[in-house]
Design a protein around this motif. Structure first.
Motif, PDB file in Angstrom:
ATOM      1  N   THR A 379      -2.281   0.952  -6.992  1.00 18.94           N
ATOM      2  CA  THR A 379      -1.663   0.326  -5.829  1.00 18.94           C
ATOM      3  C   THR A 379      -2.275   0.817  -4.518  1.00 18.94           C
ATOM      4  O   THR A 379      -2.164   0.146  -3.487  1.00 18.94           O
ATOM      5  CB  THR A 379      -0.146   0.602  -5.840  1.00 18.94           C
ATOM      6  N   THR A 381      -5.282   0.853  -3.597  1.00 22.50           N
ATOM      7  CA  THR A 381      -6.291  -0.094  -3.099  1.00 22.50           C
ATOM      8  C   THR A 381      -5.654  -1.159  -2.214  1.00 22.50           C
ATOM      9  O   THR A 381      -6.189  -1.517  -1.156  1.00 22.50           O
ATOM     10  CB  THR A 381      -7.023  -0.757  -4.274  1.00 22.50           C
ATOM     11  N   LEU A 382      -4.506  -1.685  -2.629  1.00 22.32           N
ATOM     12  CA  LEU A 382      -3.793  -2.671  -1.812  1.00 22.32           C
ATOM     13  C   LEU A 382      -3.436  -2.078  -0.457  1.00 22.32           C
ATOM     14  O   LEU A 382      -3.618  -2.729   0.586  1.00 22.32           O
ATOM     15  CB  LEU A 382      -2.521  -3.130  -2.536  1.00 22.32           C
ATOM     16  N   GLU A 384      -4.867   0.393   1.118  1.00 20.25           N
ATOM     17  CA  GLU A 384      -6.092   0.566   1.909  1.00 20.25           C
ATOM     18  C   GLU A 384      -6.524  -0.758   2.547  1.00 20.25           C
ATOM     19  O   GLU A 384      -6.911  -0.799   3.719  1.00 20.25           O
ATOM     20  CB  GLU A 384      -7.205   1.114   1.023  1.00 20.25           C
ATOM     21  N   GLU A 385      -6.420  -1.836   1.779  1.00 23.83           N
ATOM     22  CA  GLU A 385      -6.798  -3.137   2.312  1.00 23.83           C
ATOM     23  C   GLU A 385      -5.846  -3.590   3.430  1.00 23.83           C
ATOM     24  O   GLU A 385      -6.280  -4.185   4.432  1.00 23.83           O
ATOM     25  CB  GLU A 385      -6.822  -4.181   1.193  1.00 23.83           C
ATOM     26  N   LEU A 386      -4.573  -3.275   3.274  1.00 26.76           N
ATOM     27  CA  LEU A 386      -3.624  -3.606   4.334  1.00 26.76           C
ATOM     28  C   LEU A 386      -3.960  -2.866   5.618  1.00 26.76           C
ATOM     29  O   LEU A 386      -3.934  -3.441   6.711  1.00 26.76           O
ATOM     30  CB  LEU A 386      -2.199  -3.235   3.897  1.00 26.76           C
ATOM     31  N   ARG A 388      -6.792  -1.857   6.554  1.00 27.89           N
ATOM     32  CA  ARG A 388      -8.015  -2.438   7.131  1.00 27.89           C
ATOM     33  C   ARG A 388      -7.819  -3.860   7.605  1.00 27.89           C
ATOM     34  O   ARG A 388      -8.720  -4.466   8.190  1.00 27.89           O
ATOM     35  CB  ARG A 388      -9.153  -2.401   6.085  1.00 27.89           C
ATOM     36  N   THR A 390      -7.369  -6.487   5.585  1.00 25.49           N
ATOM     37  CA  THR A 390      -8.058  -7.447   4.733  1.00 25.49           C
ATOM     38  C   THR A 390      -7.194  -8.015   3.620  1.00 25.49           C
ATOM     39  O   THR A 390      -7.579  -8.952   2.942  1.00 25.49           O
ATOM     40  CB  THR A 390      -9.292  -6.782   4.066  1.00 25.49           C
ATOM     41  N   ALA A 391      -5.994  -7.424   3.416  1.00 30.01           N
ATOM     42  CA  ALA A 391      -5.148  -7.897   2.312  1.00 30.01           C
ATOM     43  C   ALA A 391      -4.468  -9.203   2.685  1.00 30.01           C
ATOM     44  O   ALA A 391      -4.081  -9.436   3.832  1.00 30.01           O
ATOM     45  CB  ALA A 391      -4.112  -6.841   1.958  1.00 30.01           C
ATOM     46  N   ARG A 392      -4.326 -10.086   1.685  1.00 30.84           N
ATOM     47  CA  ARG A 392      -3.577 -11.334   1.867  1.00 30.84           C
ATOM     48  C   ARG A 392      -2.293 -11.216   1.078  1.00 30.84           C
ATOM     49  O   ARG A 392      -2.286 -11.262  -0.135  1.00 30.84           O
ATOM     50  CB  ARG A 392      -4.398 -12.530   1.379  1.00 30.84           C
ATOM     51  N   CYS A 393      -1.153 -11.039   1.787  1.00 34.44           N
ATOM     52  CA  CYS A 393       0.136 -10.812   1.126  1.00 34.44           C
ATOM     53  C   CYS A 393       1.108 -11.917   1.501  1.00 34.44           C
ATOM     54  O   CYS A 393       1.105 -12.371   2.637  1.00 34.44           O
ATOM     55  CB  CYS A 393       0.704  -9.463   1.551  1.00 34.44           C
TER      56      CYS A 393
END
Length: 393
Positions: A379, A381-382, A384-386, A388, A390-393
């Motif tokens: 989890t 990784t998610l 980290e992307e948030l 940055r 870059t996450a699509r949630c």
């Protein structure tokens, strides 16, 4: 990445978030727990840094004078479709709302100094809703177990937080970039805000493995554990459970309780083993049945270890947990006072769950469901992307 974690001011809510905090630290990220001084000991014991804000809260002890013993079990909380149930959930929201206005500025001042990249907040903390939405970085809601937060709880919370929302200049509360849900689908309340599934990893603090847990004589082992609810309910629920367990033949019994609760309990059969400050995850896998109050830390630990359960819910989301557990076939829930006080009937429920292999089979399937979910490490990784963006949630 720098992450602030804000639990509800209950130590059991912090312990449920600890494995995710460990995963973040293992990945090289900085984690700072922010909360009441009550959480400092548990945070340090888990190897986590903490910044304390405000005065000690001790929600269990401070709430005890407002919790009449005749309320337990608070059966209406199991029915959010009735006016009595809706009113009790509104009262829960009203109890959490004042500290949001009192402490959010202090939280924001700390955040401005420490400069996190991400905030993870307990989804039951209305203070966390306000802080997460106003912190200026992505905010993640974390469900600590079963989360029946839609309906009357959220409606009342939104109403009570409206002046604070306007003061902070926020479009809405909460403003979550994502929701993390460690409760397996089979046990989560149907109306819980949907989220990213994460595996529940039992952590009930640390302890020393006792010799008796390593040497079984073949008799079924039954655990009875009622957590901190007894400060509100008094000893009656635990006494009812122990009387029913005492009616079972040929079983070993271990009872977990605090020193304070030991004084409340009175006499118990000589063959009952009483233990203090012993983490459930240290020995529960060796048990054949656990009887408890519906606390989701206790219940999810049992589910993760494949142990059948009998739930005597008393308060909050324990009713939803017991209902969903029964539907999953991994145990039974006795929700009303008459049923909980009927020793013979309750003993019959215990015998059924203990000796019918279907319950063990369902409990093991529930364990497999939990083990198939993404680990806390996966989890990260998610998150980290948030951070940055870059996450699509």
């Amino acid at each position: 990445m720098r992450v602030i974690v804000t639990p509800l001011h209950l130590t059991t809510h912090l312990t449920e978030m600890v494995p995710l905090c460990w995963a973040l630290r293992a990945a090289g990220h900085e984690v700072l727990v922010v909360g009441a001084p009550d959480l400092a000991g548990v945070s340090r014991a888990a190897g986590l840094n903490i910044a304390t804000v405000g005065e000690p809260v001790n929600m269990i002890e401070s709430g005890a004078p407002y919790m009449p013993r005749e309320l337990f079990p608070a059966e209406a909380l199991g029915r959010r479709d009735t006016e009595a149930g809706r009113e009790l959930w509104r009262q829960c929201a009203a109890a959490f709302a004042p500290e949001a206005g009192q402490l959010v500025d202090a939280y924001l001042a700390l955040s401005a100094s420490w400069r996190p990249d991400l905030v993870i907040t307990d989804s039951m903390s209305l203070l966390g809703w306000a802080f997460g939405a106003a912190a200026g970085v992505p905010a993640v809601l974390y469900h600590c177990g079963v989360a029946p937060l839609l309906g009357p709880f959220e409606e009342q919370a939104q109403l009570l937080l409206e002046p604070l929302r306007k003061r902070l200049g926020l479009p809405r509360l909460p403003a979550a970039a994502a929701v993390l849900d460690p409760c397996p689908p089979s046990l989560q309340a149907e109306d819980a805000p949907p989220g990213h599934r994460v595996r529940y990893v039992p952590y009930n603090q640390a302890g020393v493995l006792p010799d008796w847990a390593l040497h079984r004589d073949g008799a079924p082992l039954v655990c009875v554990s009622f957590g901190s609810i007894l400060a509100w309910s008094g000893p009656r629920p635990l006494r009812a459970a122990l009387d029913a367990v005492a009616a079972l033949d040929g079983v070993e019994v271990v009872v977990t309780l605090s020193a304070a609760n030991r004084e409340l309990l009175g006499a118990v059969p000589e063959h009952f083993r009483l233990v203090e400050a012993l983490p459930l995850n240290l020995f529960l896998e060796r048990c054949d049945l656990i009887v408890h109050h519906g606390g989701t830390g206790t219940g999810l630990t049992a589910a993760a270890l494949g142990v059948p359960q009998v739930v005597l819910p008393q308060w909050g989301n324990g009713f939803d947990f017991g209902r969903r557990l029964t539907e999953a076939g991994a145990g039974r829930s006795v929700t009303d006072r008459a049923g909980q006080d009927d020793t013979d009937a309750l003993a019959g429920v215990l015998r059924t769950v203990l000796h019918d292999p279907a319950f063990r089979g369902s409990a093991l399937r529930l364990r497999a469901e939990i083990e198939a979910l993404p680990s806390p490490a996966a989890t990260v990784t998610l998150l980290e992307e948030l951070a940055r963006g870059t996450a699509r949630c």
